[in-house]
Design a protein around this motif. Structure first.
Motif, PDB file in Angstrom:
ATOM      1  N   SER A  97       0.829  -1.212   0.000  1.00  0.00           N
ATOM      2  CA  SER A  97       0.000   0.000   0.000  1.00  0.00           C
ATOM      3  C   SER A  97       0.861   1.259   0.000  1.00  0.00           C
ATOM      4  O   SER A  97       1.926   1.296   0.635  1.00  0.00           O
ATOM      5  CB  SER A  97      -0.935   0.010   1.216  1.00  0.00           C
ATOM      6  OG  SER A  97      -1.841  -1.068   1.146  1.00  0.00           O
ATOM      7  N   TYR A  98       0.368   2.294  -0.686  1.00  0.00           N
ATOM      8  CA  TYR A  98       1.115   3.543  -0.830  1.00  0.00           C
ATOM      9  C   TYR A  98       0.165   4.738  -0.734  1.00  0.00           C
ATOM     10  O   TYR A  98      -0.988   4.669  -1.161  1.00  0.00           O
ATOM     11  CB  TYR A  98       1.837   3.598  -2.187  1.00  0.00           C
ATOM     12  CG  TYR A  98       2.819   2.470  -2.391  1.00  0.00           C
ATOM     13  CD1 TYR A  98       4.166   2.623  -2.091  1.00  0.00           C
ATOM     14  CD2 TYR A  98       2.393   1.237  -2.881  1.00  0.00           C
ATOM     15  CE1 TYR A  98       5.065   1.589  -2.270  1.00  0.00           C
ATOM     16  CE2 TYR A  98       3.281   0.199  -3.066  1.00  0.00           C
ATOM     17  CZ  TYR A  98       4.619   0.371  -2.754  1.00  0.00           C
ATOM     18  OH  TYR A  98       5.498  -0.661  -2.939  1.00  0.00           O
ATOM     19  N   GLN A  99       0.679   5.809  -0.154  1.00  0.00           N
ATOM     20  CA  GLN A  99      -0.016   7.084  -0.176  1.00  0.00           C
ATOM     21  C   GLN A  99       0.419   7.849  -1.431  1.00  0.00           C
ATOM     22  O   GLN A  99       1.597   7.853  -1.764  1.00  0.00           O
ATOM     23  CB  GLN A  99       0.325   7.913   1.066  1.00  0.00           C
ATOM     24  CG  GLN A  99      -0.157   7.344   2.385  1.00  0.00           C
ATOM     25  CD  GLN A  99      -1.638   7.545   2.604  1.00  0.00           C
ATOM     26  OE1 GLN A  99      -2.249   8.397   1.956  1.00  0.00           O
ATOM     27  NE2 GLN A  99      -2.217   6.774   3.512  1.00  0.00           N
ATOM     28  N   TYR A 100      -0.542   8.464  -2.113  1.00  0.00           N
ATOM     29  CA  TYR A 100      -0.201   9.277  -3.287  1.00  0.00           C
ATOM     30  C   TYR A 100      -0.746  10.690  -3.101  1.00  0.00           C
ATOM     31  O   TYR A 100      -1.771  10.895  -2.433  1.00  0.00           O
ATOM     32  CB  TYR A 100      -0.771   8.657  -4.575  1.00  0.00           C
ATOM     33  CG  TYR A 100      -2.282   8.607  -4.627  1.00  0.00           C
ATOM     34  CD1 TYR A 100      -3.033   9.684  -5.106  1.00  0.00           C
ATOM     35  CD2 TYR A 100      -2.969   7.477  -4.183  1.00  0.00           C
ATOM     36  CE1 TYR A 100      -4.412   9.635  -5.143  1.00  0.00           C
ATOM     37  CE2 TYR A 100      -4.344   7.420  -4.222  1.00  0.00           C
ATOM     38  CZ  TYR A 100      -5.071   8.507  -4.703  1.00  0.00           C
ATOM     39  OH  TYR A 100      -6.441   8.463  -4.714  1.00  0.00           O
ATOM     40  N   LYS A 101      -0.045  11.663  -3.683  1.00  0.00           N
ATOM     41  CA  LYS A 101      -0.498  13.054  -3.651  1.00  0.00           C
ATOM     42  C   LYS A 101      -0.122  13.720  -4.965  1.00  0.00           C
ATOM     43  O   LYS A 101       1.053  13.786  -5.323  1.00  0.00           O
ATOM     44  CB  LYS A 101       0.119  13.824  -2.486  1.00  0.00           C
ATOM     45  CG  LYS A 101      -0.372  15.270  -2.410  1.00  0.00           C
ATOM     46  CD  LYS A 101       0.133  15.990  -1.164  1.00  0.00           C
ATOM     47  CE  LYS A 101      -0.404  17.411  -1.089  1.00  0.00           C
ATOM     48  NZ  LYS A 101       0.072  18.125   0.117  1.00  0.00           N
ATOM     49  N   LEU A 102      -1.128  14.193  -5.658  1.00  0.00           N
ATOM     50  CA  LEU A 102      -0.941  14.890  -6.929  1.00  0.00           C
ATOM     51  C   LEU A 102      -1.489  16.297  -6.787  1.00  0.00           C
ATOM     52  O   LEU A 102      -2.619  16.487  -6.331  1.00  0.00           O
ATOM     53  CB  LEU A 102      -1.682  14.151  -8.054  1.00  0.00           C
ATOM     54  CG  LEU A 102      -1.851  14.886  -9.389  1.00  0.00           C
ATOM     55  CD1 LEU A 102      -0.501  15.136 -10.038  1.00  0.00           C
ATOM     56  CD2 LEU A 102      -2.755  14.093 -10.315  1.00  0.00           C
ATOM     57  N   GLN A 103      -0.679  17.298  -7.147  1.00  0.00           N
ATOM     58  CA  GLN A 103      -1.142  18.689  -7.115  1.00  0.00           C
ATOM     59  C   GLN A 103      -1.138  19.256  -8.528  1.00  0.00           C
ATOM     60  O   GLN A 103      -0.114  19.261  -9.201  1.00  0.00           O
ATOM     61  CB  GLN A 103      -0.255  19.543  -6.213  1.00  0.00           C
ATOM     62  CG  GLN A 103      -0.788  20.976  -6.070  1.00  0.00           C
ATOM     63  CD  GLN A 103       0.055  21.814  -5.124  1.00  0.00           C
ATOM     64  OE1 GLN A 103       1.097  22.309  -5.506  1.00  0.00           O
ATOM     65  NE2 GLN A 103      -0.391  21.961  -3.890  1.00  0.00           N
ATOM     66  N   VAL A 104      -2.301  19.709  -8.966  1.00  0.00           N
ATOM     67  CA  VAL A 104      -2.460  20.365 -10.262  1.00  0.00           C
ATOM     68  C   VAL A 104      -2.655  21.843  -9.989  1.00  0.00           C
ATOM     69  O   VAL A 104      -3.426  22.229  -9.109  1.00  0.00           O
ATOM     70  CB  VAL A 104      -3.672  19.793 -11.030  1.00  0.00           C
ATOM     71  CG1 VAL A 104      -3.756  20.394 -12.416  1.00  0.00           C
ATOM     72  CG2 VAL A 104      -3.570  18.283 -11.120  1.00  0.00           C
ATOM     73  N   GLN A 105      -1.954  22.701 -10.741  1.00  0.00           N
ATOM     74  CA  GLN A 105      -1.971  24.125 -10.425  1.00  0.00           C
ATOM     75  C   GLN A 105      -2.130  24.981 -11.677  1.00  0.00           C
ATOM     76  O   GLN A 105      -1.926  24.520 -12.794  1.00  0.00           O
ATOM     77  CB  GLN A 105      -0.661  24.515  -9.733  1.00  0.00           C
ATOM     78  CG  GLN A 105       0.538  24.345 -10.668  1.00  0.00           C
ATOM     79  CD  GLN A 105       1.861  24.456  -9.951  1.00  0.00           C
ATOM     80  OE1 GLN A 105       1.946  24.247  -8.761  1.00  0.00           O
ATOM     81  NE2 GLN A 105       2.906  24.772 -10.677  1.00  0.00           N
ATOM     82  N   GLN A 106      -2.492  26.239 -11.439  1.00  0.00           N
ATOM     83  CA  GLN A 106      -2.577  27.239 -12.495  1.00  0.00           C
ATOM     84  C   GLN A 106      -1.626  28.378 -12.142  1.00  0.00           C
ATOM     85  O   GLN A 106      -1.479  28.732 -10.972  1.00  0.00           O
ATOM     86  CB  GLN A 106      -4.012  27.775 -12.626  1.00  0.00           C
ATOM     87  CG  GLN A 106      -4.182  28.764 -13.759  1.00  0.00           C
ATOM     88  CD  GLN A 106      -5.641  29.177 -13.969  1.00  0.00           C
ATOM     89  OE1 GLN A 106      -6.048  29.450 -15.082  1.00  0.00           O
ATOM     90  NE2 GLN A 106      -6.429  29.222 -12.918  1.00  0.00           N
ATOM     91  N   SER A 107      -0.957  28.941 -13.143  1.00  0.00           N
ATOM     92  CA  SER A 107       0.028  29.987 -12.881  1.00  0.00           C
ATOM     93  C   SER A 107      -0.625  31.199 -12.236  1.00  0.00           C
ATOM     94  O   SER A 107      -1.823  31.449 -12.385  1.00  0.00           O
ATOM     95  CB  SER A 107       0.724  30.411 -14.188  1.00  0.00           C
ATOM     96  OG  SER A 107      -0.213  31.006 -15.060  1.00  0.00           O
TER      97      SER A 107
END
Length: 243
Positions: free
Chosen positions: A143-153
């Protein structure tokens, strides 16, 4: 005249411009308030960008230092492998240290990518980019924790709408195999993860790998639902941080 009804009269000053002056004062007050709000917002934006710039400079300096340490460790590793005088244990220690430094460099590169995306718009689209992608090991080996951050300038102010797909790729029984995130996480219900944000959006949770599956990387895809939007595809190696 005696016996007739008497009326009292009152002299009232005539001010033909009083209404105009009042209206002008209200308009001036609204104008001053609006201008103050605008300049306050601009000041806060510049302040935030200055802070991001200082943080970016700090991270960049750390990356350069780690690259230098990494090169030194590579030379030590090469020397260790060529020299019969050095013991196997010392050689393994150097290799372990080298892997740790390379992991730190990979993490710092992600931080630099994040700050670049905040401070400057991406080419085309809506200035949308992947700020960070992190995998962390849990107590369970599968098992793994994941974190994805999508951003706008920072220069963009539109609400971004679209979707993201998250696919884990690797091998199972020696054959190439891929799993969408919804097949690995109970927290995700569909292949396409909805995106809607103005500044950034975090997508995080926990995934569990099937038995016998050896992960090699993660493929991320971001697509806009608008006509003038973005289509971003990025692949990451299976780089796991220790929790």
């Amino acid at each position: 005249m005696k016996g007739s009804k008497q009326y009292r009269m009152k002299v009232v000053p005539h001010r033909p411009f009083s209404g105009v002056i009042t209206a002008g004062g209200v308009a001036l007050l609204v104008l001053v308030t609006s201008a103050s709000s605008y300049y306050a917002g601009q000041y806060q934006l510049r302040k935030n960008l200055d802070e991001k710039t200082r943080e970016y400079t700090r991270v960049l300096g750390r990356l350069e230092a780690l690259n230098s340490e990494n090169e030194t460790l590579r030379m030590r590793a090469a020397t260790a492998e060529q020299s019969l005088a050095i013991g196997e244990q010392a050689s393994e220690t150097v290799r372990t240290e080298l892997v740790q430094k390379e992991n730190q460099i990979a993490e710092l590169k992600q931080e630099i990518s994040f700050y670049r995306g905040v401070m400057a718009p991406a080419d085309g689209g809506e200035g949308v980019s992947i700020g960070r992608f992190i995998l962390s090991q849990t107590a369970d080996a599968r098992s793994y924790q994941y974190k994805l951050q999508v951003q706008q300038s920072a220069v963009q102010r539109n609400v971004v709408q679209g979707s993201a797909t998250f696919t884990v790729v690797g091998r199972q029984d020696g054959e190439l195999k891929s799993y969408p995130l919804k097949d690995l996480s109970d927290q995700v219900e569909s292949v396409s993860i909805p995106l809607r944000f103005k500044y950034f959006q975090n997508i995080e949770g926990e995934l569990r790998l099937p038995e016998g599956f050896v992960p090699e990387g993660v493929e991320l895809s971001l697509k806009s639902t608008g006509r003038k939007g973005f289509n971003i595809e990025q692949r990451y190696g299976w780089l796991v941080q220790k929790s």
